[in-house]
Write a protein that holds these residues in place. Structure first.
Motif, short mmCIF file in Angstrom:
data_model
loop_
_atom_site.label_atom_id
_atom_site.label_comp_id
_atom_site.label_asym_id
_atom_site.label_seq_id
_atom_site.Cartn_x
_atom_site.Cartn_y
_atom_site.Cartn_z
N ASN A 702 45.47 43.27 47.44
CA ASN A 702 44.81 42.49 47.51
C ASN A 702 43.65 43.13 46.46
OD1 ASN A 702 46.51 40.30 48.27
ND2 ASN A 702 44.88 39.63 50.22
N LEU A 703 43.08 44.15 47.31
CA LEU A 703 42.11 45.12 47.10
C LEU A 703 42.62 46.08 45.84
CD1 LEU A 703 39.94 47.16 48.15
CD2 LEU A 703 41.57 48.55 48.26
N VAL A 704 43.77 46.48 45.52
CA VAL A 704 44.12 47.05 44.20
C VAL A 704 44.27 45.88 42.86
CG1 VAL A 704 45.50 47.94 42.33
CG2 VAL A 704 45.39 48.49 45.46
N LEU A 705 44.72 44.83 43.57
CA LEU A 705 44.74 43.12 42.72
C LEU A 705 42.79 42.84 42.46
CD1 LEU A 705 47.98 42.51 42.47
CD2 LEU A 705 47.28 43.93 40.78
N ASN A 754 57.32 41.62 53.85
CA ASN A 754 56.33 41.04 54.20
C ASN A 754 55.79 41.74 52.62
OD1 ASN A 754 56.98 39.39 55.55
ND2 ASN A 754 56.48 41.02 57.76
N LEU A 755 55.74 42.76 52.43
CA LEU A 755 54.92 43.37 51.85
C LEU A 755 55.42 42.96 50.15
CD1 LEU A 755 52.78 45.58 50.29
CD2 LEU A 755 54.52 46.97 50.31
N GLN A 756 55.99 42.65 49.97
CA GLN A 756 56.75 41.84 48.46
C GLN A 756 55.77 40.32 48.38
OE1 GLN A 756 60.73 42.92 48.19
NE2 GLN A 756 60.38 45.40 47.91
N ARG A 757 56.44 39.77 49.03
CA ARG A 757 55.62 38.48 49.50
C ARG A 757 54.35 38.55 49.50
NH1 ARG A 757 60.61 37.74 52.66
NH2 ARG A 757 59.40 38.51 54.40
N GLY A 758 53.47 39.42 49.74
CA GLY A 758 52.38 39.08 49.55
C GLY A 758 51.78 39.36 48.16
N HIS A 759 52.45 40.30 47.77
CA HIS A 759 52.29 40.84 46.30
C HIS A 759 52.45 39.35 45.37
CE1 HIS A 759 53.24 43.15 42.58
NE2 HIS A 759 52.79 43.10 42.30
N LEU A 760 53.82 38.71 45.56
CA LEU A 760 53.44 37.48 44.62
C LEU A 760 52.42 36.59 44.99
CD1 LEU A 760 57.87 37.57 45.14
CD2 LEU A 760 56.75 37.98 43.27
N GLU A 761 52.15 36.51 46.46
CA GLU A 761 51.06 35.42 47.03
C GLU A 761 49.62 36.37 46.09
OE1 GLU A 761 50.45 34.65 50.70
OE2 GLU A 761 52.61 33.60 51.19
N ARG A 762 49.68 37.13 45.69
CA ARG A 762 48.34 37.72 45.24
C ARG A 762 48.81 37.18 43.30
NH1 ARG A 762 42.86 38.12 45.54
NH2 ARG A 762 41.50 39.39 45.07
N LEU A 763 49.70 37.79 42.46
CA LEU A 763 49.70 36.92 41.44
C LEU A 763 49.83 35.69 41.60
CD1 LEU A 763 53.08 39.42 40.92
CD2 LEU A 763 50.43 40.33 40.21
N PHE A 765 47.42 33.80 43.06
CA PHE A 765 46.27 33.17 43.29
C PHE A 765 45.57 34.01 41.94
CE2 PHE A 765 42.34 35.12 44.23
CZ PHE A 765 41.04 34.52 44.58
N LEU A 766 46.05 34.92 41.48
CA LEU A 766 46.10 34.58 39.90
C LEU A 766 45.67 34.39 39.06
CD1 LEU A 766 45.92 38.94 40.35
CD2 LEU A 766 43.41 37.29 40.61
N MET A 767 46.98 33.64 39.07
CA MET A 767 47.64 33.08 37.75
C MET A 767 47.17 31.22 38.44
SD MET A 767 49.32 33.78 35.68
CE MET A 767 50.17 31.71 35.22
N ARG A 768 45.98 30.86 39.52
CA ARG A 768 45.88 29.10 39.88
C ARG A 768 44.49 29.54 40.02
NH1 ARG A 768 51.55 27.17 43.08
NH2 ARG A 768 52.74 27.09 41.59
N SER A 769 44.48 29.77 40.30
CA SER A 769 43.20 30.68 41.12
C SER A 769 41.80 30.74 39.30
CB SER A 769 42.49 30.92 41.91
OG SER A 769 42.59 30.83 43.39
N THR A 786 31.31 42.96 38.47
CA THR A 786 31.81 43.20 37.74
C THR A 786 32.01 42.21 36.89
OG1 THR A 786 32.40 45.75 37.66
CG2 THR A 786 33.31 44.33 35.52
N SER A 787 31.22 41.24 35.54
CA SER A 787 31.24 39.93 35.58
C SER A 787 32.85 40.02 34.48
CB SER A 787 30.62 39.57 33.95
OG SER A 787 30.26 40.66 33.18
N VAL A 788 33.79 38.62 35.13
CA VAL A 788 34.95 38.30 34.00
C VAL A 788 35.12 36.90 34.56
CG1 VAL A 788 35.85 39.35 36.63
CG2 VAL A 788 37.04 38.93 34.36
N ASP A 789 35.67 35.97 33.70
CA ASP A 789 36.46 34.77 33.50
C ASP A 789 38.01 35.90 33.58
OD1 ASP A 789 37.29 32.17 33.15
OD2 ASP A 789 35.47 31.57 32.27
N VAL A 790 38.56 34.95 34.59
CA VAL A 790 39.67 35.05 34.77
C VAL A 790 40.88 34.80 33.53
CG1 VAL A 790 41.86 35.75 35.76
CG2 VAL A 790 39.78 35.87 37.03
N SER A 791 40.65 33.56 33.35
CA SER A 791 41.06 32.84 32.64
C SER A 791 41.41 33.44 30.67
CB SER A 791 41.05 31.00 32.77
OG SER A 791 39.47 30.78 32.03
#
Length: 840
Positions: A702-705, A754-763, A765-769, A786-791
């Protein structure tokens, strides 16, 4: 210059005072006589704060009767049973007074006493045709202009002073040189400026103040300040503790501090040197643009021998800075606290002063019966019986000039436990003195000395300098004697703590911090007098001093930010990856010894110390991850002014960011199973290791992403092309580090699953939030966000591409012969990816 009214103008930024600590024989509480005051001395307060009578002042002897208990000082305080009268001398009327409102005692769950809730400048003034009333006005110092300029009248009109409360004049003294007012309602009514701030009221759903359960405890008057301690009880629907009471009682302390008769010459702030400051908006300095002036906060130090000072000799100041120790301070720690205070003497010598700062025990009652920690003339290190693991160094200063008037350092009893944890976890691999749960007095004394010096630095006006620690190369920290001479950072105001990179075979490597070269430079810059120059005339000299060292990182200043890898808390060394690798090697050495070190001299006790130390090992590992995380998408800031060459903001280079991602692959995504020590875990917890490992690994993902981090990678590529590390490269490196088994067909263990599932959950989050960080902004906030609108950015497109690529790779891997658990995991991963890409 004109302020908002006839009194001098300035704006104040004041740090909190500490809690009251009673000095034996020095407190002068009011006795409570059996009989109350005569009717003429009190009465119900109307909206003006008096009794509503139109009869005017009464004879002094009828109001201040023999039953009153009187305390004389800046104002004369007369107390009856439950009434407080202030007799205000005429020379105090219309003088500016600094009011500092802070908690003294709070209920459990509401933080701790000593928190500053409000700071304001006030002024008592007579009002009415016959001066039959006194107004307590709130003076603002934000907007100013020179009195001789035409704009001054407009500034005054646009900043009319608020009347906080009006009081009937109860009496005048015999020669009419003072007025008597009943101030009881001021401290027993619901006046937000003197009580709970709005955020507390909202959190606890406060409805009203109950005056029947609110009262003044004591009032003490000193030559230049008045201290009031009062209890306020609020009705609240959601109190922090004892919910059934529907009430909150807090003890407040109000400090009314007379500002200096002669304002000190201020020194103009420079962001290249880290001092706290006061600000004012000056409408008289430019007709084209309003000018904001900032002055550093500092003590008034003047050479006792100006001629000798001009010759370059060290001279004593006219008035040294003196800190007294609370008599409650344990005797064993007193010498170390005094050493921590006086460690700053070397910095003041750099500014031309000898004996400028001193630590002392307070005088006994026999030596000085009037001494009290509440007297603004004395600065005290207060020893607080609290479980809080902290210490703080606030100060009170003149809002007109930044002159520091007084400081009470808050020293919480349990800070020693925090020091034990830091020292053991960071240095025990190379430091035998740290290899036990209970340190020897000499060891703990050195640590207390270090924290005392740090907190004293704040009371001298210095901010934290989190950039300082990045000035020293990692190999220098391992070199014989280097840290002994220079400390772990050039400034003790950094959160550099201790030398965690030194290895067992590094002969002569030291571990402790100390006053450093930056500290000496900063004190010289702020405190060295420039004879004959006013604030504006000093600027050229001050700028020249800063320019002399502009190319040396030892003298750089910077606040901690999540963007700049060279300005991190708890970090040391110029290379986060190298320092992190060395620090982790030491953690691996320390962990197997925790059972032995935490058990010494604790026969028959539980394993709580072991659990605490084990938790601190994990916490230290997390710090290293955070330090390296700022490198990815990192932007360094070097504070510069016009005329200095080179950029202020620079992207971290591509190779360094690639090394950071490699660090994560080795130290986080390759499961850190060295943390799993059965000898420890079997003693401190029910089975929870797998989930804890999942948590710490996924935290790094989550820190990296982080959206802001990814946006900075996009920005770097847009502005610099292929010469910089890109978002695409980051996603590729992350995928290879987390999903490497897809290429090799190797079994996937539980920690990696567990790490891989956590990676998918972060992705997901970035897709849907719906994520949007603050809009674009120049200035200081840009160092934190840093200003950003993810969508609307490239982020979601890259995330979608990652999911599609993973889907294809997983499908290919499933065509191989796999163990049952790996196959189930990958099929579950496919289903998760399909749900993300094809919702509903």
């Amino acid at each position: 210059m004109v302020r908002i009214s006839s009194a001098p103008r300035r704006f104040a930024l004041v740090l909190p005072l500490s809690l009251l600590l009673v000095v034996s024989g020095c407190v002068r509480p009011f006795a409570r006589p059996a009989a109350g005051p005569p009717a003429s001395a009190g009465g119900g307060a109307d909206s003006r704060g008096g009794d509503g009578s139109d009869d005017g002042p009464k004879p002094y002897a009828e109001v201040v009767t023999e039953e009153a208990v009187t305390d004389s000082g800046m104002v004369h305080v007369h107390r009856f049973d439950d009434k407080i009268l202030f007799e205000i001398p005429n020379e105090i009327l219309d003088r500016e007074i600094l009011l500092v409102s802070r908690t003294a005692s709070v209920p459990n769950g509401m933080g701790y006493g000593g928190q500053k809730l409000n700071t304001q400048v006030i002024r008592w003034e007579k009002n009415g045709p016959r001066d039959e009333r006194v107004f307590l006005r709130v003076v603002t110092h934000v907007n100013v202009a020179d009195e001789e300029l035409p704009v001054a009248r407009a500034v005054r009109s646009a900043n009319f002073e608020t009347i906080l409360r009006a009081f009937d004049v109860e009496a005048l003294n015999e020669d009419s040189t003072s007025v008597v007012v009943d101030v009881t309602p001021l401290f027993e009514s619901d006046i937000p400026m003197l009580g709970l701030r709005q955020s507390f009221r909202d959190s606890y759903r406060v409805r009203s103040l109950d005056s029947n359960r609110s009262y003044v405890d004591w009032v003490k008057s000193f030559p230049r300040n008045v201290e009031v301690r009062h209890v306020l009880t609020y009705t609240a629907q959601s109190p922090p503790t004892n919910a059934t009471t529907n009430a909150i009682s807090i003890e407040m302390n109000q400090s009314m501090i007379l500002l200096p008769d002669e304002p000190m010459e201020p020194r103009i702030y420079d962001e290249r040197v880290g001092f706290f400051s006061v600000s004012q908006v000056d409408y008289g300095r430019s007709d084209q643009k309003v000018v904001t002036r900032r002055y550093v906060t500092r003590w008034r130090l003047e050479p006792s021998d100006t001629a000798a000072f001009r010759r370059g000799e060290l001279v004593d100041p006219v008035k040294p800075i003196i800190y007294y120790l609370d008599p409650a301070t344990p005797e064993r720690w007193r010498p170390y606290l005094i050493q921590g205070i006086e460690d700053w003497q070397e910095a003041f010598e750099a500014a031309g002063f000898s004996n400028a700062i001193q630590g002392r025990m307070p005088p006994s009652f026999e030596e000085d019966p009037e001494f009290s920690p509440e007297d603004v003339r004395y600065s005290v290190i207060r020893w607080l019986p609290s479980q809080v693991q902290n210490a703080s160094g606030p100060h009170v200063h003149d809002p007109r000039t930044g002159e520091i008037l007084e400081s009470d350092i808050q020293w919480y009893h349990n800070v020693a436990n925090l020091l034990r944890n830091w020292y053991l976890i960071q240095t025990a691999a190379v430091n035998p003195a740290a290899r036990r749960a209970l340190f020897d007095d000499e060891v703990m004394g050195r640590l207390i000395r270090f924290v005392a010096a740090h907190e004293v630095g704040h009371t001298l006006g210095l901010q934290h300098n989190m950039k300082s620690s990045s000035a020293f190369p990692v190999d220098s920290l391992r070199a014989p004697g280097f840290v002994c001479r220079n400390g772990v950072a050039p400034s003790i105001m950094d959160y550099a703590r201790f030398n965690y990179v030194a290895q067992p075979d590094d002969e002569g490597a030291c571990v402790d911090p100390r006053i450093g070269e930056y500290d000496r430079f900063a004190i010289n810059w702020a405190y060295r007098p420039i004879p004959g120059a006013d604030a504006d005339e000093e600027r050229a000299t001050l700028d020249a001093w800063a320019r002399e060292v502009e190319d040396d990182p030892v003298y750089y200043f910077g606040n901690s930010t999540p963007i700049d890898p060279s300005a991190q808390t708890e970090a040391i060394g110029s290379d986060a990856m190298e320092a992190g690798d060395l620090g982790i090697e030491n953690l691996k050495r320390i962990l197997p010894n925790l059972v032995e070190w935490s058990s010494e001299e604790r026969e028959g006790e539980d394993y709580s110390e072991l659990a605490e130390l084990y938790s601190n090992v994990i916490g230290q590992w997390n710090r290293y991850m955070g330090h390296v995380g700022t490198v990815v998408g990192g932007v360094t800031r070097t504070r510069k002014r016009i005329g200095q060459e080179g950029p202020v903001y620079e992207f971290v280079d591509e190779a360094t960011q690639g090394r950071a991602m490699d660090f994560f692959a080795r130290q986080a995504f390759d499961p850190p199973t060295w943390m799993i020590d059965e000898n420890i875990l079997s003693k401190i917890e029910n089975p929870s290791t797998v989930d804890r490992m999942r948590g710490i690994q996924v935290r790094v993902v989550n820190l990296v992403l982080d959206p802001g981090r990814m946006q900075r990678l996009i920005e770097a590529e847009a502005r610099n092309g292929d010469d910089h590390y890109s978002l695409g490269e980051m996603f590729e490196d992350l995928r290879n580090a987390i999903w490497g088994e897809l290429e090799t067909g190797a079994p996937i263990g539980v920690y990696r699953r567990n790490l891989q599932r956590g990676h998918l959950e972060r992705l997901e989050f970035l897709m849907r939030s719906e994520l949007s960080l603050p809009p674009f902004i120049f200035g200081g906030l840009a160092d934190f966000f840093t200003s950003v609108d993810v969508s609307q950015s490239d982020i979601r497109a890259f995330v979608r591409g990652e999911l599609a690529g993973l889907q294809e790779s997983i499908e290919g891997t499933l065509r191989r012969r796999l163990d049952r658990t790996t196959e189930l995991h990958l099929r579950d991963a496919l289903a998760r990816i399909d749900d993300i890409l094809n919702p509903d």
